[in-house]
Enzyme design. Structure first.
Site, PDB file in Angstrom:
ATOM      1  N   LYS A   1      -7.975  -1.279   9.420  1.00 20.35           N
ATOM      2  CA  LYS A   1      -8.848  -1.731  10.514  1.00 20.35           C
ATOM      3  C   LYS A   1      -9.902  -2.738  10.090  1.00 20.35           C
ATOM      4  O   LYS A   1     -10.547  -3.347  10.939  1.00 20.35           O
ATOM      5  CB  LYS A   1      -9.497  -0.545  11.220  1.00 20.35           C
TER       6      LYS A   1
ATOM      7  N   GLY B   1       0.848  -1.186   0.000  1.00 14.42           N
ATOM      8  CA  GLY B   1       0.000   0.000   0.000  1.00 14.42           C
ATOM      9  C   GLY B   1       0.882   1.234   0.000  1.00 14.42           C
ATOM     10  O   GLY B   1       1.726   1.412   0.890  1.00 14.42           O
TER      11      GLY B   1
ATOM     12  N   LYS C   1     -13.014   0.853  14.849  1.00 11.66           N
ATOM     13  CA  LYS C   1     -12.077   1.231  15.906  1.00 11.66           C
ATOM     14  C   LYS C   1     -12.603   0.809  17.284  1.00 11.66           C
ATOM     15  O   LYS C   1     -11.833   0.415  18.166  1.00 11.66           O
ATOM     16  CB  LYS C   1     -11.833   2.743  15.854  1.00 11.66           C
TER      17      LYS C   1
ATOM     18  N   GLY D   1      -5.237   7.344  14.425  1.00 13.98           N
ATOM     19  CA  GLY D   1      -4.054   7.851  13.729  1.00 13.98           C
ATOM     20  C   GLY D   1      -2.911   8.141  14.674  1.00 13.98           C
ATOM     21  O   GLY D   1      -2.364   7.229  15.292  1.00 13.98           O
TER      22      GLY D   1
ATOM     23  N   ALA E   1      -1.806   7.494   0.820  1.00 15.28           N
ATOM     24  CA  ALA E   1      -1.501   8.553   1.785  1.00 15.28           C
ATOM     25  C   ALA E   1      -0.620   8.034   2.927  1.00 15.28           C
ATOM     26  O   ALA E   1       0.425   8.620   3.240  1.00 15.28           O
ATOM     27  CB  ALA E   1      -2.801   9.122   2.336  1.00 15.28           C
ATOM     28  N   VAL E   2      -1.009   6.920   3.516  1.00 16.96           N
ATOM     29  CA  VAL E   2      -0.281   6.417   4.682  1.00 16.96           C
ATOM     30  C   VAL E   2       1.058   5.787   4.274  1.00 16.96           C
ATOM     31  O   VAL E   2       2.109   6.073   4.870  1.00 16.96           O
ATOM     32  CB  VAL E   2      -1.143   5.404   5.476  1.00 16.96           C
ATOM     33  N   GLY E   3       1.048   4.947   3.233  1.00 12.27           N
ATOM     34  CA  GLY E   3       2.279   4.304   2.777  1.00 12.27           C
ATOM     35  C   GLY E   3       3.350   5.335   2.423  1.00 12.27           C
ATOM     36  O   GLY E   3       4.517   5.215   2.849  1.00 12.27           O
TER      37      GLY E   3
ATOM     38  N   GLY F   1     -11.330  17.971   0.802  1.00  9.09           N
ATOM     39  CA  GLY F   1     -10.587  16.711   0.866  1.00  9.09           C
ATOM     40  C   GLY F   1     -10.617  16.080   2.246  1.00  9.09           C
ATOM     41  O   GLY F   1      -9.891  15.136   2.520  1.00  9.09           O
TER      42      GLY F   1
END
Ligand code: NAP
EC number: 1.1.1.3
Lengths: 161, 328
Positions: B119, B2, B219, B148, B5-7, B201
């Protein structure tokens, strides 16, 4: 001896004095007054904590006097007497017989609706604010009742955390 | 796995922090493979993260990485590289938990540690994943999956280790908190505010997972299992989103000194995500995209944490912390 009370009063000048004068005439002394203005609601009510000193008899007389004056006593010496529950109902509040909704809640013993306000949103949907006062320990029962009505009339209940 | 955004955030965080990690913890991170949906870049000597980020932003595909770019995908990536830790940041899937579930279980069986921000698989198969990681004697960390950058799982386990945590009540979704905060400050309708958030966004084009409470419910499941030891999955959570909240209802709540927030309640008595009333001056009154959680404990009474629930580098920070905790 000392007694702590939490009263619910209008946050307007003179209100406190009108409550305090009968108190002093009953042979008790006022030790402290704390206004909890941060907890003020739209109806202008705030919790006011007062500490009194006096003989037990006189302190009891103060409680009777306050009841007579229809002042809401929220707490006596840390013991909660009356609980307040605020909920917001969203749905067809008006179309589903408001009176019936209110009667069902008022029908519980020791429970009374102290504020009910409806705002229309669009054609049919409305939002209602419901403030209920109940004897200590009844809060859960009141909420269950409201949820039962909501299920029947298809309202969304937004309740306190 | 992945590189969205996070990767990409993880890659940036490593670029920023690798020297710091070496100095303070005595190890270095070497990224030997990166995959997105189109393919991968694999090099046992390690990839240059700067050029990888550039290529991804220019061409949209990590497979365009010079020399080491390949069309090897999914599970095959894991078979084509020697590695120690899988950092998994593929999209959350609440129907099947895939591809995260299969990737994670494969890594466990290959005796690799896994750090994730996902998640979906946790909300659906928590016990199975934990059992697999224990069976293989590897570590499985997912601090980033809840809140986060807001510390909560490590915080509860390590910092509050002397206490018994009875309940967690919090705001676990930044998008809905932003929408409700704006509806409160502007008096605007739900529809208009959602549209505004999409333009900024903050809300996604398909906002369902956020506004219907699904994300917060995932969560809730993770916190219930890992912190409170309540075995549960997604279907055990009562979920009500914010799409029925009107500006009128917010106005009425304000009159009594309350705000309306999408609250997750995690306790033995309730697993619930729903719009609730919170006192204006309480710890729950956090605005914007912030997340918060109040942990009710036996010894320390109530402890509240607040932090950024989303964001590329912010989420990556939690994943990097997990990696450091495994290898320090
Ligand atoms: N964004 C946040 O702030 C945040 C915060 C906390 C947790 N999370 C969680 O972190 C995860 C990643 O979020 P994100 O915002 O980074 O999502 P994203 O931007 O949509 O990125 C997802 C990445 O996964 C890749 N991908 C999809 N299928 C794949 C597959 N089969 N194999 C390998 N890669 C695959 C995508 O490839 P392409 O690039 O080719 O599309 C993309 O690079 C999600 O589970 C999310 O719930 C996100």
């Amino acid at each position: 001896m000392k007694m702590n009370l939490v009263l619910e009063l209008q946050d307007i000048p003179g209100q406190l004095v009108s409550v305090l004068s009968p108190i002093s005439s009953l042979g008790t002394n006022l030790v402290t007054v704390i206004h909890k203005r941060e907890d003020k609601n739209e109806r202008g009510l705030i919790p006011v904590q007062i500490t009194l000193e006096g003989e037990q008899n006189n302190l009891n007389a103060v409680i009777s006097k306050l009841n007579e004056m229809q002042i809401t006593i929220l707490e006596v010496d840390g013991v909660i007497l009356r609980e307040k529950l605020t909920t917001i109902l969203i749905g067809h509040v008006i179309d589903t017989n408001v009176k019936d909704t209110m009667d069902k809640i008022n029908g519980l013993t020791g429970v009374s609706i102290v504020d009910f306000e409806v705002k229309l949103a669009g054609e049919l949907e409305s939002s209602a604010k419901l403030v209920v006062e109940s004897d200590f320990g009844m809060k859960k029962k009141v909420l269950n009742k409201i949820q039962e009505i909501a299920l029947e009339k298809n309202f969304l209940v937004v309740s306190e955390v | 796995m992945g590189f969205g955004a996070v990767g990409k955030g993880v890659a940036e965080a490593i670029l920023l922090k690798n020297d710091f990690i070496k100095e303070n913890y005595g190890f270095e991170l070497n990224i030997v493979a990166v995959a997105d949906s189109s393919g991968s870049a694999i090099s046992k000597e390690g990839l240059d993260l700067k050029s990888l980020l550039e290529i991804k932003s220019k061409t949209g595909k990590v497979s365009n990485y010079p020399v080491y770019g390949t069309d090897i995908k999914d599970m095959d990536v894991l078979d084509n590289v020697e590695y120690d830790c899988l950092v998994e940041a593929t999209p959350t899937n609440i129907e099947t938990g895939e591809p995260a579930k299969s990737l994670t279980i494969k890594a466990f069986n290959d005796k690799k540690n896994v750090v994730t921000s996902n998640k979906g698989h946790l909300a659906l198969f928590f016990k199975e994943l934990m059992d697999e990681s224990q069976k293989n004697n590897v570590q499985f960390k997912f601090e980033a999956s809840v809140g986060g950058a807001m510390p909560i799982i490590n915080f509860a386990e390590e910092t509050l280790s002397s206490t018994d945590i009875e309940s967690i009540i919090g705001i676990l979704n930044g998008t809905t908190n932003y929408i409700l905060s704006r509806m409160t400050s502007e008096g605007s309708s739900y529809e208009n505010t959602l549209e505004e958030s999409q333009q900024l966004g903050i809300a996604e084009t398909d906002p369902t997972q956020d506004v219907e409470g699904i994300d917060a419910a995932c969560k809730t499941v993770i916190l219930a299992n890992i912190i409170l030891g309540i075995p549960c999955t997604y279907k055990d959570v009562y979920v009500e989103g914010i799409s029925k909240i009107t500006s009128e209802s917010i106005e009425l709540a304000l009159k009594e000194g309350y705000l309306i927030k999408l609250i997750a309640e995690v306790s033995k008595n309730a697993l619930e995500v729903s719009p609730r009333l919170v006192k204006k001056n309480s710890p729950y009154a956090v605005d914007g995209t912030l997340n918060m959680a109040t942990l009710k404990t036996d010894l320390a009474d109530e402890v509240t944490v607040i932090g950024k629930g989303a964001g590329s580098l912010e989420t990556a920070s939690a994943m990097l912390t997990d990696i450091i905790n495994i290898y320090k």
